[in-house]
Scaffold this motif. Structure first.
Motif: not given
Length: 448
Positions: A64-70, A75-77, A83-89
């Protein structure tokens, strides 16, 4: 991987702000959103690891951490990035706490300090490598590469876990306190949303006030709930142990100042000194080098002085290290800045490890899962508050002076603000009994 990610992003913030068309201060949300997600989901980590097996949970968390890092890297904004950082968390919340829980279940009280040191030393490779690597990638490739670097690390990690960590059996933990977890998570999320947006001009002020009210109300309901249910999400009985209670309280306040520093330093060096991202990263790694050097000496310091003396007087040294940062100006040689940061890293490392170890020295094995969840949640929450604390001082000083962008004087004010929380830990740590944690520190044995 988690520590690397946390350190590289701070170095890349100015470049990210330019590319995404936002202010560098607003990008503190990219740091705090990750830390808030960690805070919200960490209370679930112990239960999930017991229920589904630590190895399985660990591998899923890495994925999950790797997918969120990608996702962060494309990210364009600001909204997409947050949102991606929340998934990374969410992924990060299931990695480090599970490892800490597994370790603490295997060691005797007298081994806690040494075990904590071994646990954190490899993790310090992230803060050591992160600033220079983040600066190099930002200057030579793109800021997006600071997230993509997690992908090969995750692949190696997954292979290593699959090959070397034995499968752990699933247990039958008590039924999950869904109501308690929901109330606690929602309360923390609203409080951090309010702290992140108040006074920033990003959203209407009434939204920040509403978030504080909702967060406080939900927190009050959560405390009432966990007091009256069996197997609550938050085991308040742990606070009956003075070492745990004071370790969490003193460690949390300390982390407000400690959390502000990694956010302020790269910005200061790039905006105040005019340094490139690469030079900024090379200088800020001094703190991590100092921390790494301190780790092997922590056991000796605790054995010589004991937990109480270390936590009281070392907090003063930490505070003074932030005051020294407030004196920085572009006339300082960069070598002198490097030296001051390295000395500050020594003091902060000792405080980190001592407060962490103190939380577990008197906790019985049956309560370690709950203790790990509370301690880890507090650590991440107050590190997130530290970023908000530093950004708030910086923004307030700039606004009062009528400046559109932070100047050297504003960073000096922000570092003085970061020096305040460590000072407040001194009277709290002084409440510790003189023989607190003697089994872990060996302090009394030497005195006798």
């Amino acid at each position: 991987m988690q520590n690397l990610d946390s350190s590289v992003i701070a170095t890349a913030l100015p470049a990210m702000a330019r590319d995404l068309g936002t202010e560098p201060l607003h990008l503190s949300a990219a740091i705090t959103s990750y830390l808030v997600a960690l805070t919200v989901f960490i209370p679930l980590s112990g239960w999930v690891a017991d229920r589904f097996g630590a190895k399985r949970v660990f591998m899923i968390a890495i994925g999950v951490f790797a997918f969120a890092s990608a996702l962060c890297g494309i990210s364009q904004g600001l909204g997409q990035l947050v949102a991606a950082r929340v998934l990374q968390g969410l992924g990060g919340a299931m990695m480090v706490p599970v490892a800490r829980l597994l370790l603490m279940r295997q060691v005797r009280p007298e081994e806690v300090v040494r075990a904590t040191t071994w646990l954190t030393m490899p993790g310090l490779l992230g803060p050591i490598l992160g600033p220079p690597l983040g600066g190099f990638l930002t200057d030579t490739v793109t800021w997006r590469a600071v997230f993509w670097i997690n992908l090969p690390i995750a692949a190696i990690g997954l292979l290593a876990v699959w090959r070397f960590i034995p499968a752990s059996r699933e247990e039958k933990p008590p039924r999950l306190d869904v109501v308690g977890v929901t109330l606690i998570g929602a309360s923390l999320a609203f409080l951090m949303f309010g702290a992140e947006t108040v006074g920033r001009g990003v959203l209407p002020e009434w939204l920040a006030v509403l978030a504080f009210v909702l967060g406080g109300g939900l927190g009050w309901l959560a405390l009432r709930w966990v007091r009256r249910v069996p197997n609550p999400a938050l085991d308040l009985s742990l606070f009956a142990f003075p070492s745990f209670r004071i370790g969490v309280a003193a460690g949390s306040l300390f982390r407000i100042g400690a959390g502000a520093s990694p956010f302020l330093l790269p910005l200061f060096l790039q905006l105040g000194f005019g340094a490139s991202a690469t030079v900024s990263g090379l200088i800020t790694l001094a703190t991590a080098l100092g921390a790494f050097a301190m780790k092997p000496m922590t056991s000796a310091a605790l054995r010589l002085f004991g937990f109480r003396n270390v936590l009281v007087w070392n907090a003063l040294l930490v505070s003074l290290s932030f005051v020294a940062c407030a004196l920085f100006n572009p006339g300082w040689p960069l070598a002198a800045v490097f030296g001051v940061l390295a000395l500050g890293g020594l003091a902060r490392s000792l405080q980190f490890t001592s407060s962490n170890a103190l939380c577990y020295v008197d906790v019985p094995p049956a309560k370690l899962s709950g203790a790990t969840a509370i301690a880890a949640t507090a650590q991440q929450l107050f590190m997130a508050l530290g970023v908000t604390w530093g950004a708030a001082w910086l923004a307030a000083s700039s606004a009062i002076a009528g400046r559109g962008a932070p100047a050297v004087a504003d960073f000096a004010i922000a570092f003085l603000g970061a020096a305040l929380p460590p000072l407040l830990t001194m009277p709290i740590a002084a409440l510790l009994p003189a023989d607190a944690g003697v089994k872990a520190s060996g302090h009394r044995k030497k005195a006798g």
